[in-house]
Write an enzyme that holds these catalytic residues in place. Structure first.
Site, PDB file in Angstrom:
ATOM      1  N   ASP A  84      43.962  -6.828 -21.643  1.00 54.25           N
ATOM      2  CA  ASP A  84      44.191  -6.276 -20.304  1.00 54.25           C
ATOM      3  C   ASP A  84      44.856  -7.330 -19.412  1.00 54.25           C
ATOM      4  O   ASP A  84      44.216  -8.301 -19.011  1.00 54.25           O
ATOM      5  CB  ASP A  84      42.833  -5.841 -19.726  1.00 54.25           C
ATOM      6  CG  ASP A  84      42.957  -5.224 -18.331  1.00 54.25           C
ATOM      7  OD1 ASP A  84      44.034  -5.325 -17.716  1.00 54.25           O
ATOM      8  OD2 ASP A  84      41.957  -4.660 -17.864  1.00 54.25           O
ATOM      9  N   GLU A 128      35.568  -1.589 -18.323  1.00 57.42           N
ATOM     10  CA  GLU A 128      36.986  -1.204 -18.387  1.00 57.42           C
ATOM     11  C   GLU A 128      37.500  -1.076 -19.829  1.00 57.42           C
ATOM     12  O   GLU A 128      38.150  -0.083 -20.157  1.00 57.42           O
ATOM     13  CB  GLU A 128      37.842  -2.199 -17.589  1.00 57.42           C
ATOM     14  CG  GLU A 128      37.625  -2.044 -16.093  1.00 57.42           C
ATOM     15  CD  GLU A 128      38.036  -3.255 -15.282  1.00 57.42           C
ATOM     16  OE1 GLU A 128      38.649  -4.188 -15.837  1.00 57.42           O
ATOM     17  OE2 GLU A 128      37.728  -3.280 -14.073  1.00 57.42           O
ATOM     18  N   ASP A 148      39.174   3.780 -11.510  1.00 58.31           N
ATOM     19  CA  ASP A 148      39.448   2.409 -11.928  1.00 58.31           C
ATOM     20  C   ASP A 148      39.611   1.620 -10.630  1.00 58.31           C
ATOM     21  O   ASP A 148      40.612   1.766  -9.928  1.00 58.31           O
ATOM     22  CB  ASP A 148      40.742   2.387 -12.761  1.00 58.31           C
ATOM     23  CG  ASP A 148      41.241   0.972 -13.051  1.00 58.31           C
ATOM     24  OD1 ASP A 148      40.533  -0.003 -12.715  1.00 58.31           O
ATOM     25  OD2 ASP A 148      42.343   0.848 -13.603  1.00 58.31           O
ATOM     26  N   LYS A 204      38.011  -7.620  -5.091  1.00 58.64           N
ATOM     27  CA  LYS A 204      37.166  -7.508  -6.295  1.00 58.64           C
ATOM     28  C   LYS A 204      36.697  -8.882  -6.795  1.00 58.64           C
ATOM     29  O   LYS A 204      35.631  -9.001  -7.380  1.00 58.64           O
ATOM     30  CB  LYS A 204      37.967  -6.781  -7.373  1.00 58.64           C
ATOM     31  CG  LYS A 204      37.197  -6.461  -8.629  1.00 58.64           C
ATOM     32  CD  LYS A 204      38.042  -5.563  -9.508  1.00 58.64           C
ATOM     33  CE  LYS A 204      37.443  -5.373 -10.868  1.00 58.64           C
ATOM     34  NZ  LYS A 204      38.292  -4.508 -11.698  1.00 58.64           N
TER      35      LYS A 204
END
Ligand code: AMP
Length: 593
Positions: free
Chosen positions: A168, A146, A7, A69
């Site tokens: 999330d 994800e 992850d 990211k």
């Protein structure tokens, strides 16, 4: 040949593996399962990845990079020291560190991986992630979404179609995805989010709140230098985490500033309800994103079969509560929200290299744990009620607390009697132990609040602590035999549904109208109160020390009325509570003037 699952997160990253049919997240040498996604160079030019890089961030931002990211798939250049890096080059450093972590933990070379990306990532962003993996020396077997990875951990590979909403909320980003899973095929129906919303914002709100408290206490601002601000931010994050399992938590930061020759400290107890007030508007935005995702997927909330929580910030109780209220369905719990994406990636990697994979086992407590307390009923206070603090089937480790208040005038002793079981009458359950909190100051009924915290660890040890509000810890009880049980997530879901069905059957009224012979039940001397009321009473006690005598008398009178109403479960309680809220509000605005 083993393959790892990664992850690669904005704030944190993890690496996991399937071994002997079981999946687990691999720790670093420090034992930490989480690797902060931060890269930097020390002042001597040494490469730092993870926590050491995070630690130097405040002091040396020119040599450190966070949240790379957000830039994946662009040409954005980051200067670290005297060299420039592209986003996938920085990500490759993080991936290399995760590969190393896995190799150290497993004692063998690892060359293959499945890496996760957000559902909304474009082709360019996915390609950049794959390239980063290759630079790190990993053959990227698959890039998966994800939310898909998170859903895999709940062994949903049945042949019936399930519609899953994956919520999330991490440190810096929020996403909600609606996915449809049939057998091996997972389709993302819709995905929405805000890549500038997360736990970091909650920390900043709490940081401002703490700075405000400091200013009011000392009449000076918290020094504006980076190091002091970083300390308050760190304290705010810790406070936020503590408030996920406690109704109150204390922040203590010594020597934050000076006034003349006096050192100034920050020490204050904060109520969870106050923190919730700060973050509620941000959470409201996430609910709007859920609605947009549902509309895009052409689904009504009732058509969602399951809600899965991902990301460390979903440990905040208010997050779970608001989702449940909004969608009319409680999220499935069981897998740790900050690890489930890595676990799902590892499961997928295991499947791709032909490992056989069992269902993920989670440790749960088999019986509810709580204390004997009084409960307010229309016919007065009923003692001996079993007030559950940790419900059965909660995943361990777990820490929960409830706030109680005294029920008698001048009450000096409270006996904390701990039980395990499912009966609403405390004495019908298994007693685990008891102890007394003594020497309480003379106060009218309801005047003393006591927080009871249950902490249940992985070894099955229950530690009970009681804290008299404003006074600190008063007692501890350790119970060694409370037991744990291993359930698969399927069994857990079934067990929860069975329990729900039981409760549907047995309406709330049973407690109020049943003809229990009170004389045979044990005498208990605390009554449970809502966290909101607890927080208000707490603020009122603090205010009493600062206002003039006339106002104090008025406030005391209101508090007495509230205590009476609370003890008698009077219908006037909501109005009185509102009156107290108004009082506190006006007092705080006057104070600002
Ligand atoms: P993630 O990106 O999923 O690793 O989530 C990181 C965020 O979760 C950070 O903002 C953490 O402060 C937050 N977090 C971790 N544990 C907790 C907790 N117990 N309660 C509230 N927030 C938490």
């Amino acid at each position: 040949m083993k393959a790892i699952g990664i992850d690669l997160g904005t704030t944190n990253s993890e690496v996991a593996i399937v071994e002997n049919g079981q999946v687990r997240v691999l720790p670093g040498e420090d034992g930490d399962l989480i690797l902060p996604s931060v890269v930097g160079f020390s002042d001597t030019g040494k490469l730092l990845v993870g926590r050491p890089a995070l630690r130097q961030y405040a002091a040396a931002p020119e040599r450190t990079v966070k949240s790379i990211k957000r830039w994946m798939g662009t040409e954005h250049k980051t200067t670290l020291g005297d060299k420039e890096y592209l986003p996938h080059e920085v990500s490759a450093i993080i991936l290399r560190a995760l590969k190393q972590r896995a190799e150290n933990a497993l004692g063998e070379t690892i060359t293959q991986a499945v890496i996760t990306v957000p559902a909304y990532f474009t082709d360019a962003q996915r390609q950049a992630t794959k390239t980063a993996g290759e630079i790190a020396g990993l053959e990227v077997l698959q890039i998966i979404n994800e939310p898909t990875a998170a859903a895999l951990t709940y062994d949903l590979r049945s042949f019936e179609t399930e519609r899953v909403l994956v919520y999330d909320l991490g440190g810096g980003t929020f996403d909600v995805s609606v996915v449809e899973i049939t057998g091996e095929v997972t389709e993302v129906l819709a995905s929405h989010g805000n890549n500038r919303l997360g736990g970091d914002d909650f920390d900043r709100l709490l940081q401002l709140h703490l700075a405000d408290i400091f200013r009011k206490q000392h009449n000076v601002d918290v020094p504006d230098d980076a190091a002091t601000q970083a300390r308050i931010l760190g304290a705010a994050e810790q406070l936020k985490i503590d408030l996920s399992s406690h109704a109150f938590a204390t922040v203590r930061e010594a020597f934050l500033g000076t006034k003349g020759k006096t050192a100034l400290h920050l020490e204050r107890e904060i109520a969870r309800a106050d923190f919730e007030k700060l973050i509620r508007p941000l959470l409201q935005e996430t609910l709007e994103a859920i609605d947009r995702a549902l509309t895009d997927a052409s689904l009504e909330s009732e058509e969602i079969d399951r809600i899965i929580l991902v990301g460390g910030s979903t440990r905040i109780p208010l997050v779970q509560q608001m989702i449940e209220e909004h969608l009319g369905q409680a999220p499935t719990d069981g897998i740790q929200p900050d690890l489930c994406v890595a676990l799902g990636a590892a499961l997928q990697a295991g499947v791709l290299v032909g490992e056989s994979v069992d269902a993920i086992l989670v440790d749960v407590i088999p019986h509810s744990l709580g204390i004997a307390a009084a409960v307010a009923t229309p016919i007065g206070i009923m003692p001996g009620y079993f007030s559950v603090i940790i419900p059965r089937n909660s995943v361990v480790p777990v820490s929960r607390s409830h706030v109680y208040s005294t029920v008698m005038d001048q009450q000096q002793i409270v006996e904390i009697e701990v039980f395990q079981g499912e009966n609403a009458i405390a004495e019908e359950n298994v007693p685990l132990g008891s102890y007394k909190v003594e020497n309480l100051p003379p106060k009218p009924a309801g005047g003393i609040q006591i927080e009871v915290n249950f902490d249940f660890d992985l070894n099955g040890i229950l530690t009970v602590t009681t804290t008299e509000k404003g006074k600190g810890q008063q007692g501890t009880l350790v119970v060694n035999n409370a037991g744990i049980q291993k359930l698969s997530s399927h069994q857990l879901t079934r067990a929860k549904a069975d329990l729900e069905a039981l409760f549907d059957f047995e309406s709330d009224e049973t407690i109020e109208t049943s003809t229990i012979d009170i004389s045979t039940t044990i005498a208990t001397d605390v009554v449970e109160i809502t966290p909101e009321l607890a927080a208000l009473l707490d603020s009122a006690q603090k205010l009493l020390e600062t206002i003039d005598e006339e106002q104090a008398l008025e406030l005391q009178d209101l508090l007495e009325q509230i205590e009476d109403a609370s003890a008698n479960n009077s219908a006037e309680l909501p109005d009185l509570q509102e009156e107290l809220e108004d009082f506190l509000y006006y007092a705080s605005t006057n104070e600002l003037e």
